[in-house]
Design an enzyme around this catalytic site. Structure first.
Site, PDB file in Angstrom:
ATOM      1  N   GLY A  63       3.800  43.230  17.641  1.00 57.00           N
ATOM      2  CA  GLY A  63       3.130  43.207  16.338  1.00 57.00           C
ATOM      3  C   GLY A  63       3.997  43.921  15.328  1.00 57.00           C
ATOM      4  N   ASP A  93      11.582  36.765  27.201  1.00 57.74           N
ATOM      5  CA  ASP A  93      11.380  38.039  26.497  1.00 57.74           C
ATOM      6  C   ASP A  93      11.085  39.155  27.515  1.00 57.74           C
ATOM      7  OD1 ASP A  93      10.632  39.574  23.879  1.00 57.74           O
ATOM      8  OD2 ASP A  93       8.930  39.874  25.228  1.00 57.74           O
ATOM      9  N   THR A 134      17.161  42.048  13.273  1.00 59.29           N
ATOM     10  CA  THR A 134      17.255  40.581  13.248  1.00 59.29           C
ATOM     11  C   THR A 134      16.620  40.013  14.526  1.00 59.29           C
ATOM     12  OG1 THR A 134      19.430  40.592  14.314  1.00 59.29           O
ATOM     13  CG2 THR A 134      19.411  40.647  11.897  1.00 59.29           C
ATOM     14  N   LYS A 193      13.378  42.519  28.616  1.00 61.31           N
ATOM     15  CA  LYS A 193      12.846  43.888  28.674  1.00 61.31           C
ATOM     16  C   LYS A 193      13.054  44.511  30.054  1.00 61.31           C
ATOM     17  CE  LYS A 193       9.528  42.961  25.035  1.00 61.31           C
ATOM     18  NZ  LYS A 193       8.252  42.302  24.729  1.00 61.31           N
ATOM     19  N   GLY A 197       1.936  37.585  14.404  1.00 59.63           N
ATOM     20  CA  GLY A 197       3.276  38.187  14.421  1.00 59.63           C
ATOM     21  C   GLY A 197       3.647  38.779  15.763  1.00 59.63           C
TER      22      GLY A 197
HETATM   23  N1  HSE Z   1       7.317  38.582  21.444  1.00 53.80           N
HETATM   24  C1  HSE Z   1       7.245  39.883  22.004  1.00 53.80           C
HETATM   25  C2  HSE Z   1       5.952  40.030  22.787  1.00 53.80           C
HETATM   26  C3  HSE Z   1       7.328  40.871  20.891  1.00 53.80           C
HETATM   27  O1  HSE Z   1       5.073  39.194  22.623  1.00 53.80           O
HETATM   28  O2  HSE Z   1       5.809  40.960  23.562  1.00 53.80           O
HETATM   29  C4  HSE Z   1       7.620  42.264  21.313  1.00 53.80           C
HETATM   30  O3  HSE Z   1       8.874  42.379  21.936  1.00 53.80           O
END
Ligand code: HSE
Length: 340
Positions: free
Chosen positions: A320, A219, A96, A223, A205
């Site tokens: 992706g 994001d 999700t 990470k 995507g």
């Molecule tokens: N939106 C994230 C990115 C997807 O562009 O790195 C992968 O976690």
């Protein structure tokens, strides 16, 4: 191995496509032939199929945006929790979208699945950034695995490298971990506008469901917190980490930098100091001689520093649908092969 998919968006569809392409090889090489016995998606509906779904039909339903209940026994009225409990799967794939503030509803799905002694594979960064260590302990208590290769650098192997190959504590990591912003910055250097580049990243995507998370740095923040906690052994909450995205970078500055021997990148770093782990996220104007300055487009890169190897750097796709679906497959294969 029987699988239950919770969330059937870009990544779920990418996983099914990769499984379709490599199914034969996986069976011949590893005797691995997973079956998808349930899929639940908040927008696309729910299907239960104890004998296993036809993967071609499942992929077609995604493309044609058809309700999943047409593919088998309808699970209409069942929420994700009921599906996890009733599906009879050995492994739950939690795919999700990320909510970095609460980690929900994914964290609840994962806790339920682990407590029910099902392996869990996730690409959802929220629960791993917020509750990663707790979820690993819960998996251990229940004798199952919790794997999350796709949360960082998509299918480019990172956690499996750390778990199975590096064999020494990592002291510092530094890299580029958001594909969307790296793609946008690369496109902007060639004269595209910020809005055009972002729209293209969404179309391909790469971007999160809400792309604010990419461009404001959240994001990348999720990470680096995952790496700080799960690889460097820290105990960071996202709110502990200074974070800045790329929205305040003027495009004139992004375009001028290469002419002056520099390139703007959204850089993440985490390091172990004497007694704690610290991390940061922010745009940096790197000299072109910095290896990170050469990492363009949707590529990600991460240097891991450890003794006695020094810096080991991996470069590969970071976002992706299929490359993230590939991470799910590699985690499942690790579980199948009994790798811990
Ligand atoms: N939106 C994230 C990115 C997807 O562009 O790195 C992968 O976690």
């Amino acid at each position: 191995m029987k699988l239950c998919l919770i969330g059937y968006g870009n990544v779920g569809y990418g996983f099914v496509r990769v499984l379709l392409r490599h199914g034969l090889w996986l069976r011949e090489r590893f005797g691995f032939a997973p079956k998808i016995v349930a899929v639940h998606d908040i927008r696309r509906g729910t299907v239960l199929a104890p004998e296993g779904l036809d993967l071609e039909a499942l992929a077609a339903a995604w493309v044609e945006n058809r309700d999943l209940s047409e593919l088998g026994k309808s699970g209409a009225g069942l929420d994700a929790f009921a599906v996890i409990q009733e599906c009879g799967a050995d492994a739950v794939l939690e795919l999700t979208p990320t909510d970095l503030r609460t980690g929900e509803p994914a964290a609840g799905h994962i806790r339920l699945a682990l407590t029910a002694k099902k392996h869990v594979v996730t690409t959802n960064k929220g629960p791993v950034a917020l509750f990663g260590k707790e979820l690993l302990s819960l998996a251990k208590e229940n004798g199952v695995q919790f794997r999350f290769e796709g949360t960082v650098m998509a299918g480019t192997p990172l956690f499996s490298l750390v778990d199975f190959a590096l064999a020494a504590p990592v002291r510092r990591v530094r890299g580029i971990l958001n594909g969307t912003t790296n793609f946008i910055l690369t496109q902007m250097e060639t004269g595209k506008s910020y809005a055009e580049a972002l729209a293209e990243a969404q179309r391909l995507g790469y971007a999160e469901t809400d792309p604010t998370a990419d461009v404001e740095g959240f994001d990348a923040l999720a990470k680096i917190v995952i790496l700080a906690n799960m690889v460097l052994g820290g105990d960071l909450h996202p709110s502990d980490v200074p974070c800045q995205g790329i929205t305040k970078l003027p495009s004139s500055e992004v375009q001028r930098a290469p002419k002056e021997g520099f390139r703007w990148k959204l850089v993440v770093e985490a390091r172990r100091t004497q007694d704690e782990v610290e991390a940061k996220v922010g745009p940096e104007r790197l000299p072109l001689s910095d290896p990170l300055a050469q990492v363009g487009g949707v590529l990600n890169a991460l240097s891991l520093e450890l003794d006695p190897l020094g810096a080991v750097t991996i470069v590969g796709p970071g976002a992706g649908p299929e490359v993230t679906g590939h991470a799910v497959l590699s985690d499942l294969l690790a579980i199948h092969r009994g790798l811990r």
